[in-house]
Write a protein that holds these residues in place. Sequence first.
Motif, mmCIF file in Angstrom:
data_model
loop_
_atom_site.group_PDB
_atom_site.id
_atom_site.type_symbol
_atom_site.label_atom_id
_atom_site.label_comp_id
_atom_site.label_asym_id
_atom_site.label_seq_id
_atom_site.Cartn_x
_atom_site.Cartn_y
_atom_site.Cartn_z
ATOM 1 N N ILE A 247 17.126 -29.554 29.543
ATOM 2 C CA ILE A 247 17.722 -30.064 28.297
ATOM 3 C C ILE A 247 16.844 -29.689 27.103
ATOM 4 O O ILE A 247 17.340 -29.257 26.057
ATOM 5 N N VAL B 151 16.414 -34.029 23.541
ATOM 6 C CA VAL B 151 16.780 -33.480 22.239
ATOM 7 C C VAL B 151 15.696 -33.806 21.216
ATOM 8 O O VAL B 151 15.328 -32.962 20.386
ATOM 9 N N ILE C 3 23.409 -27.449 22.595
ATOM 10 C CA ILE C 3 22.778 -28.575 23.282
ATOM 11 C C ILE C 3 23.694 -29.068 24.400
ATOM 12 O O ILE C 3 23.250 -29.383 25.501
ATOM 13 N N SER D 63 18.188 -27.147 24.298
ATOM 14 C CA SER D 63 18.300 -27.693 22.947
ATOM 15 C C SER D 63 17.456 -26.899 21.970
ATOM 16 O O SER D 63 17.861 -26.630 20.835
#
Lengths: 256, 281
Positions: free
Chosen positions: B148, B81, B190, B152
Amino acid sequence: MTTSSTSPAIETRDLNLYYGSFQALIDVNMVIQPRRITGLIGPSGCGKSTLLRSLNRMNDLIPNVRVYGEIRVFDHNVCDDKTDLVGLRKRVGMVFQRPNPFPLSIYENVVFAARVHKTAKGSDFDDVVERCLSSVLLWEDLKDRLGKSALELSLEQQQRLCIARLLAVMPDILLMDEPCSAMDPASTQGLEELIARLKEEYTIVIVTHNMQQAARVSDDCGFMLLGEMVEFRLTDEMFKIPQDERTRDYVTGRYG
Amino acid sequence: MTSRSKEKIAFAILTLTTILVTMPVILIVATIVKQGIGAINIEFLTTFPRNGMREGGIYPAIFGTLCLVAGAVVFAVPLGVGAAIYLNEYAGENLLTRLIRLAIINLAGVPSVVYGLFGMGLFVIFLNFGASILAGSLTLAVMNLPVIITASKEALSAVPQPFREVSLSLGASRWQTVRHIVLPNAVPGILTGIILEVSRAAGETAPILFTVAAFYLPGLPSSVFNQVMALPMHLFAISTQIPNISLETRYGTALVLLGLVFLVNSFAIVMRAILRRRRKW
């Protein structure tokens, strides 16, 4: 240029602004006096919004913008690279064309600034909400549903809420970019009355493509055309005895 | 042919492809449930394997997989993130960020066994973590990062630009804008990325093969520097390495793995739905 006893809130000196190779502002000079409403008028694409957005450096968000000259806000040149943008934007706030409340509750929208700037905490938040909503005449209507989503309000209420959210920052200058353009006539009238009230405490610069609106609300007025400030003077004079031929053509509705 | 009948044919083909796509999923789940449900009981879920893993339960493997998934999330989510925030909110469009993006896309296509070998080389041997929960979690985390980051980043860039402008115009700094306005609105998206990756981390065998998974351990790990058993590895072991294990035990193990992934996913999906309902624009 007439001399004034008070020092100006904003002054631009030979301001030139380019988007890439396109010159959007050409040698703009103007002086904005505190606690007055200054209207900026002109046809679409004349640079009035660009000028407004450069006053609190919102143009920085656009890539390839270059600015030359000076913009003095309370006698500090804010075009300087070292300018504290957070500090500048706390003093010079902005109301946008489309009402743009955050997708949060009414309450959270108003306290946003107090939260990020840590100017209040705990129960003080309630006071901030009441004070700011009262300033924009929304308190009586909304005090019982502060937890509701701000997006459920009418457009006019949303715009008032956006102004309230801005007042919570405790700015000195309010920049308004066609704040009524998304409104119906009744809402426009309501907002204009509010703007006139806010003059008592704030310096206001308002961009509008509506000449009648400029004539109604502003004390001083600037007419822009193709990036140039053609004429800048008292609103009454601007509309009654325009000096420049282009201004006369515009205010008499020959183009625009 | 009229456009009406063309429309009907197109609709029929699309319906058929949808059915074809769903069929394998339904078949796999149905088979595993049918063959494995008989093995599931409290003992199976809470005790250690006995008699050369032919009898008893699979508790240590369940425990191990939970450790590994938790570890992978702990490492991959903040890093992923964070990287997405940097790429989307701070970095400009230049050669470096284009290279980073290219690297991320390519990383997503690397086979999982390569991640396993990389993890062994870096975490197990070079950093001297040994075959351990730490090394395995880190390896899974590295494998999870590309998805990820990509998910994100998508979620962040879907937050309308005017919110950022307003926030900055109110004197909020970039970080405050991210923290108060952008991130809360991006959380559902996310979470989608995290959901996908949790399932993958729970199910992959190759990345944990060399870095953490044990064939059999008599006890639970006492620190992150211990090895653990893990469900996919255990399933592989009892299916190929040990003769004379009942089919039911094997399917039961597969069912537990499937159920675990399903549970974690449902939790995340419910959380996402709640967050979505709260924030609308």
